[in-house]
Design a protein around this motif. Structure first.
Motif, PDB file in Angstrom:
ATOM      1  N   GLU A 182       6.437  81.554   8.862  1.00 50.31           N
ATOM      2  CA  GLU A 182       7.745  81.514   9.537  1.00 50.31           C
ATOM      3  C   GLU A 182       8.746  80.735   8.694  1.00 50.31           C
ATOM      4  OE1 GLU A 182       7.685  81.871  14.245  1.00 50.31           O
ATOM      5  OE2 GLU A 182       6.931  79.942  13.566  1.00 50.31           O
ATOM      6  N   ASN A 183       9.985  81.250   8.643  1.00 49.06           N
ATOM      7  CA  ASN A 183      11.057  80.575   7.898  1.00 49.06           C
ATOM      8  C   ASN A 183      11.713  79.548   8.808  1.00 49.06           C
ATOM      9  OD1 ASN A 183      10.756  82.436   5.715  1.00 49.06           O
ATOM     10  ND2 ASN A 183      11.957  83.917   6.900  1.00 49.06           N
ATOM     11  N   ILE A 184      11.344  78.290   8.624  1.00 47.92           N
ATOM     12  CA  ILE A 184      11.841  77.245   9.524  1.00 47.92           C
ATOM     13  C   ILE A 184      13.025  76.516   8.894  1.00 47.92           C
ATOM     14  CG2 ILE A 184      11.268  75.136  10.807  1.00 47.92           C
ATOM     15  CD1 ILE A 184       9.699  77.529  11.812  1.00 47.92           C
ATOM     16  N   VAL A 185      14.096  76.421   9.675  1.00 44.43           N
ATOM     17  CA  VAL A 185      15.279  75.661   9.275  1.00 44.43           C
ATOM     18  C   VAL A 185      15.417  74.492  10.244  1.00 44.43           C
ATOM     19  CG1 VAL A 185      17.798  75.731   9.189  1.00 44.43           C
ATOM     20  CG2 VAL A 185      16.473  77.632   8.267  1.00 44.43           C
ATOM     21  N   THR A 186      15.554  73.288   9.709  1.00 42.44           N
ATOM     22  CA  THR A 186      15.758  72.108  10.544  1.00 42.44           C
ATOM     23  C   THR A 186      17.194  71.624  10.379  1.00 42.44           C
ATOM     24  OG1 THR A 186      13.449  71.465  10.309  1.00 42.44           O
ATOM     25  CG2 THR A 186      14.973  69.737  11.022  1.00 42.44           C
ATOM     26  N   CYS A 187      17.837  71.328  11.487  1.00 40.22           N
ATOM     27  CA  CYS A 187      19.207  70.807  11.460  1.00 40.22           C
ATOM     28  C   CYS A 187      19.254  69.501  12.227  1.00 40.22           C
ATOM     29  CB  CYS A 187      20.173  71.776  12.130  1.00 40.22           C
ATOM     30  SG  CYS A 187      20.247  73.370  11.326  1.00 40.22           S
ATOM     31  N   ALA A 188      20.047  68.559  11.718  1.00 39.83           N
ATOM     32  CA  ALA A 188      20.339  67.323  12.442  1.00 39.83           C
ATOM     33  C   ALA A 188      21.572  67.582  13.291  1.00 39.83           C
ATOM     34  CB  ALA A 188      20.590  66.190  11.459  1.00 39.83           C
ATOM     35  N   VAL A 189      21.560  67.109  14.530  1.00 42.20           N
ATOM     36  CA  VAL A 189      22.730  67.263  15.403  1.00 42.20           C
ATOM     37  C   VAL A 189      23.152  65.896  15.928  1.00 42.20           C
ATOM     38  CG1 VAL A 189      22.440  69.655  16.165  1.00 42.20           C
ATOM     39  CG2 VAL A 189      21.182  67.846  17.334  1.00 42.20           C
ATOM     40  N   VAL A 190      24.447  65.754  16.148  1.00 44.70           N
ATOM     41  CA  VAL A 190      24.950  64.498  16.705  1.00 44.70           C
ATOM     42  C   VAL A 190      26.158  64.795  17.586  1.00 44.70           C
ATOM     43  CG1 VAL A 190      26.406  63.964  14.684  1.00 44.70           C
ATOM     44  CG2 VAL A 190      25.585  62.091  16.132  1.00 44.70           C
ATOM     45  N   ALA A 191      26.277  64.030  18.682  1.00 45.31           N
ATOM     46  CA  ALA A 191      27.449  64.127  19.560  1.00 45.31           C
ATOM     47  C   ALA A 191      28.118  62.762  19.591  1.00 45.31           C
ATOM     48  CB  ALA A 191      27.026  64.536  20.969  1.00 45.31           C
ATOM     49  N   LYS A 192      29.417  62.749  19.291  1.00 48.06           N
ATOM     50  CA  LYS A 192      30.179  61.494  19.249  1.00 48.06           C
ATOM     51  C   LYS A 192      31.411  61.611  20.137  1.00 48.06           C
ATOM     52  CE  LYS A 192      29.018  60.571  14.394  1.00 48.06           C
ATOM     53  NZ  LYS A 192      29.564  60.422  13.030  1.00 48.06           N
ATOM     54  N   ASP A 193      31.938  60.470  20.568  1.00 46.28           N
ATOM     55  CA  ASP A 193      33.194  60.506  21.306  1.00 46.28           C
ATOM     56  C   ASP A 193      34.371  60.326  20.343  1.00 46.28           C
ATOM     57  OD1 ASP A 193      33.441  57.812  20.730  1.00 46.28           O
ATOM     58  OD2 ASP A 193      32.977  57.126  22.769  1.00 46.28           O
ATOM     59  N   GLU A 194      35.570  60.223  20.898  1.00 43.85           N
ATOM     60  CA  GLU A 194      36.775  60.163  20.070  1.00 43.85           C
ATOM     61  C   GLU A 194      36.857  58.877  19.251  1.00 43.85           C
ATOM     62  OE1 GLU A 194      36.568  60.704  23.276  1.00 43.85           O
ATOM     63  OE2 GLU A 194      37.511  59.046  24.333  1.00 43.85           O
ATOM     64  N   GLN A 195      36.056  57.857  19.626  1.00 42.88           N
ATOM     65  CA  GLN A 195      36.009  56.616  18.839  1.00 42.88           C
ATOM     66  C   GLN A 195      34.982  56.702  17.711  1.00 42.88           C
ATOM     67  OE1 GLN A 195      38.231  54.407  19.801  1.00 42.88           O
ATOM     68  NE2 GLN A 195      38.687  55.468  21.729  1.00 42.88           N
ATOM     69  N   GLY A 196      34.205  57.795  17.709  1.00 41.64           N
ATOM     70  CA  GLY A 196      33.134  57.919  16.718  1.00 41.64           C
ATOM     71  C   GLY A 196      31.820  57.320  17.186  1.00 41.64           C
ATOM     72  N   ASP A 197      31.780  56.844  18.456  1.00 41.90           N
ATOM     73  CA  ASP A 197      30.527  56.289  18.986  1.00 41.90           C
ATOM     74  C   ASP A 197      29.537  57.421  19.277  1.00 41.90           C
ATOM     75  OD1 ASP A 197      31.491  53.720  18.880  1.00 41.90           O
ATOM     76  OD2 ASP A 197      32.181  53.713  20.965  1.00 41.90           O
ATOM     77  N   VAL A 198      28.300  57.219  18.810  1.00 38.85           N
ATOM     78  CA  VAL A 198      27.270  58.251  18.978  1.00 38.85           C
ATOM     79  C   VAL A 198      26.750  58.244  20.415  1.00 38.85           C
ATOM     80  CG1 VAL A 198      24.979  59.019  18.234  1.00 38.85           C
ATOM     81  CG2 VAL A 198      26.615  58.136  16.546  1.00 38.85           C
ATOM     82  N   LYS A 199      26.692  59.428  21.028  1.00 39.93           N
ATOM     83  CA  LYS A 199      26.174  59.582  22.398  1.00 39.93           C
ATOM     84  C   LYS A 199      24.732  60.074  22.361  1.00 39.93           C
ATOM     85  CE  LYS A 199      30.196  58.492  23.853  1.00 39.93           C
ATOM     86  NZ  LYS A 199      30.394  57.107  24.304  1.00 39.93           N
ATOM     87  N   VAL A 200      24.487  61.140  21.633  1.00 38.89           N
ATOM     88  CA  VAL A 200      23.114  61.576  21.384  1.00 38.89           C
ATOM     89  C   VAL A 200      23.006  61.999  19.926  1.00 38.89           C
ATOM     90  CG1 VAL A 200      22.868  62.476  23.762  1.00 38.89           C
ATOM     91  CG2 VAL A 200      23.230  64.075  21.894  1.00 38.89           C
ATOM     92  N   SER A 201      21.805  61.790  19.361  1.00 39.65           N
ATOM     93  CA  SER A 201      21.542  62.306  18.019  1.00 39.65           C
ATOM     94  C   SER A 201      20.141  62.894  18.039  1.00 39.65           C
ATOM     95  CB  SER A 201      21.642  61.197  16.978  1.00 39.65           C
ATOM     96  OG  SER A 201      20.635  60.239  17.191  1.00 39.65           O
ATOM     97  N   GLY A 202      19.941  63.912  17.248  1.00 41.39           N
ATOM     98  CA  GLY A 202      18.632  64.550  17.255  1.00 41.39           C
ATOM     99  C   GLY A 202      18.533  65.642  16.225  1.00 41.39           C
ATOM    100  N   SER A 203      17.655  66.605  16.496  1.00 39.45           N
ATOM    101  CA  SER A 203      17.454  67.689  15.536  1.00 39.45           C
ATOM    102  C   SER A 203      16.864  68.886  16.254  1.00 39.45           C
ATOM    103  CB  SER A 203      16.515  67.237  14.416  1.00 39.45           C
ATOM    104  OG  SER A 203      15.229  66.961  14.942  1.00 39.45           O
ATOM    105  N   PHE A 204      16.930  70.023  15.580  1.00 40.92           N
ATOM    106  CA  PHE A 204      16.243  71.206  16.105  1.00 40.92           C
ATOM    107  C   PHE A 204      15.654  72.001  14.952  1.00 40.92           C
ATOM    108  CE2 PHE A 204      20.593  72.774  15.414  1.00 40.92           C
ATOM    109  CZ  PHE A 204      20.397  74.024  14.836  1.00 40.92           C
TER     110      PHE A 204
END
Lengths: 144, 149
Positions: A114-136
């Protein structure tokens, strides 16, 4: 709706997800409480939230923000290609926050054919504060 | 303070019938208007049997079954001090309307950790492997609960 993505077209370092959600509204948290079954009043009742130390009132469900990131993920890659998705809850989100979600390819490899691609994901607010970070991980078809 | 001897505990299975309306309601609550979650025809056109469950949908059976407070009590976790630290899903098959899914919650890991600032926390991992009415594995969820002490 996500179009098909091919393994050969995706490169490590590519920014593949950029989405803005918000500003968050209290009504959305009420809808999410009903849909998900998470009725912790911390997310829907300002008086309760203030009583437990949230000076501005209710905060979003962490799972709601994870759901928003999930939306961004399956806007990029078809749901049926998604193999794994995980996050760490890093900060609280409040009504009024605008959440910016981004995703970057961090790894490509072939596992059991299987051709697996991993991506890092992050959600930030307007101040740049991280709310969630993770990967898929997504298993992408090849062109061959 | 969490009872670390409870590692390995399995709880009564969660059994949940997946409804098309619930999938649509859940997607809309997130603000996700991807037609594959809302419209059967669009889903079929995109290669699905029906409207598939969105990536975080398995929070629905977990929260609506109402058992989380029982798990927290049984593990002797202080409800006021617990945070949801992490959540992870592994996907094996799509979950569709009409599926009856069954998941057995299991406490797979319990450990005490010390943060950089020196405060102690108990880290509790709860895993649920869900199967469908055909006995096929559909997904596994992994939740990390953090109890501050």
């Amino acid at each position: 709706m996500a179009e098909e993505r091919y393994y050969e077209d995706v490169n490590v370092g590519d920014t593949v997800i950029e989405m803005e959600k918000g500003p968050l509204q209290k009504l959305q948290l009420v809808m999410y409480a009903g849909a998900s079954g998470d009725f912790n009043p911390l997310h829907t009742d300002d008086d309760f939230a203030k009583a437990v130390g949230m000076k501005d009132g209710v905060i979003a469900h962490g799972m709601f923000i994870m759901g928003c990131v999930g939306q961004a993920v399956t806007d990029w890659v078809p749901k049926k290609r998604l193999k794994r998705y995980g996050v760490r809850f890093a900060g609280m989100s409040k009504p009024g926050n605008t959440i910016t979600i981004s995703g970057v390819v961090t790894e490509k490899r072939v596992v059991d054919g299987e051709n697996i691609v991993t991506c890092a994901v992050v959600a930030k607010d307007e101040q740049g504060d991280v709310k969630v970070s993770g990967s898929f991980d997504a298993a992408l078809p090849g062109k061959a | 303070m969490a009872d670390l001897s409870k590692v390995g505990t399995e709880y009564t299975p969660i059994v949940w019938e997946v409804e098309r309306g619930k999938i649509r309601e859940f997607a809309k609550a997130i603000g996700d208007f991807n037609p594959i979650y809302l419209d059967r025809e669009a889903a079929v056109k995109a290669g699905y049997k029906d409207t598939p469950a969105p990536p975080t949908f398995l929070t629905v059976p977990m929260m609506w079954c109402g058992k989380m407070p029982d798990f927290i009590n049984d593990l002797k976790i202080n409800f006021m001090m617990v945070l949801h630290g992490e959540e992870e899903y592994e996907y094996y098959r799509e979950i569709y309307p009409g599926d009856v899914i069954t998941g057995t919650p299991k406490v797979t890991r319990m450990e005490e950790k010390t943060s950089k600032s020196g405060s102690k926390m108990d880290m509790i991992t709860l895993e649920v492997l869900y199967t469908n009415q055909l006995g096929e594995d559909v997904a596994k969820t992994r939740s990390l609960l953090v109890e501050r002490k």
